[in-house]
Enzyme design. Structure first.
Site, mmCIF file in Angstrom:
data_model
loop_
_atom_site.group_PDB
_atom_site.id
_atom_site.type_symbol
_atom_site.label_atom_id
_atom_site.label_comp_id
_atom_site.label_asym_id
_atom_site.label_seq_id
_atom_site.Cartn_x
_atom_site.Cartn_y
_atom_site.Cartn_z
ATOM 1 N N SER A 138 -53.812 38.020 -32.121
ATOM 2 C CA SER A 138 -54.781 38.191 -31.028
ATOM 3 C C SER A 138 -55.689 39.599 -31.218
ATOM 4 O O SER A 138 -55.961 39.614 -32.365
ATOM 5 C CB SER A 138 -54.311 38.239 -29.578
ATOM 6 N N TYR A 152 -66.352 36.895 -29.402
ATOM 7 C CA TYR A 152 -65.108 37.201 -29.863
ATOM 8 C C TYR A 152 -63.959 37.289 -29.032
ATOM 9 O O TYR A 152 -63.157 36.714 -29.194
ATOM 10 C CB TYR A 152 -65.170 38.330 -30.796
ATOM 11 N N LYS A 156 -60.735 34.982 -28.288
ATOM 12 C CA LYS A 156 -59.407 35.465 -28.002
ATOM 13 C C LYS A 156 -58.614 35.053 -26.947
ATOM 14 O O LYS A 156 -57.531 34.849 -26.708
ATOM 15 C CB LYS A 156 -59.273 36.870 -28.574
#
Length: 284
Positions: A138, A152, A156
């Site tokens: 991650s 982004y 994650k």
């Protein structure tokens, strides 16, 4: 920690560069077997002395059928899978409002769906042998959303939510899932990232972010992350989550404390929003 000298077999995505390459080299150096997968990869990217312990696989993790085929090829050539590292990832910078549909979907295709397809492809093999360890790489960005990294972070966050459920589902079959949250490392993630078309309204915020970034940050060698990964997979009781780096460690505690303080400050409102009542009579 593992005491048996028996080599294990790894399947690593995004293995041609950065953390993925460091993970592959660390596994090979200890005598393990590695299926190293990436969009562009060759045996020549690694030391030839590793011989048939290395299988280089060209793979686009966004292609579900290709992922399943690559996993079958790895099992056929290497015999089994013990450790699966979902490391492939991309980063697209930009304010949330600026993302086009294509740009937003592209971020999720690799960071979330790529890991999902790999997990689905390897689980039948891990279930059958009732053993295995899936490591989801991650990011510090999954600790919270930050200006210009919102999409982004979202990808994650999605990866971690899916992985928490997967960990509970796979545990019944002797399969372990761990989420690794790295801080900064000297990889080409930043040089290969894409960016949205800047909107004029966010000019002042961008200028402030650039000023903060100009103060500089010291990233670490990927080798250190690889050493931590080896300790993780060698553990008799690997954790669901592992933070990598002092910065991400401190940030995780700071964010958690602030969230707990906010929850506590709004406790009365939260509790007042729930009052159990019997289900409505379906006949009325």
């Amino acid at each position: 920690m593992r005491t048996s000298p028996a080599p294990r077999t790894w399947f690593i995505t995004g293995a041609s560069r950065g953390l993925g390459r460091a993970f592959a080299i660390a596994a090979l150096e200890r005598g393990d077997r590695v299926a190293a997968a990436a969009r562009t990869i060759s045996r020549h990217d690694f030391d030839e002395r590793h011989g048939d312990r290395l299988l280089a696989l060209t793979l686009d993790v966004t292609d579900r059928a290709a992922v399943f085929a690559a996993v079958e090829t790895a099992v056929e050539h290497l015999g089994r899978l013990d450790i699966v590292v979902n490391n492939a990832g991309t980063m697209s910078m930009g304010m949330v409002e600026e993302f086009t549909e294509a740009e937003a979907r592209a971020q999720f295709e690799v960071n979330f769906f790529g890991a999902l397809w790999v997990g689905q492809a390897v689980l039948p093999h891990l279930r059958a042998q009732r053993a295995g360890h899936i490591v989801q790489v991650s990011s510090i960005a999954a600790l919270g959303g930050f200006p210009s990294t919102g999409m982004y972070s979202a990808s994650k966050f999605a990866l971690e939510g899916m992985s928490e459920a997967l960990a509970m589902e796979a545990a019944a079959f002797g399969v372990t899932v761990s989420i690794v949250q790295p801080g900064g490392y000297w990889t080409d993630l930043y040089t290969s990232m894409t960016a949205t078309t800047p909107a004029e309204a966010y000019g002042p915020l961008r200028a402030e972010l650039e000023r903060q970034w100009a103060e500089g940050s010291i990233d670490s060698e990927p080798r250190l992350a690889a050493e931590a990964l080896l300790k993780l997979v060698d553990s008799d009781e690997p954790p669901l989550r592992l933070l990598l780096g002092s910065m991400v460690y401190d940030l995780a505690f700071d964010i958690s404390r602030r969230r707990m303080e906010t929850w506590a400050g709004w406790e009365q409102v939260s509790r007042a929003a729930e009052h159990a009542v019997p289900a409505a009579d379906a006949t009325h």
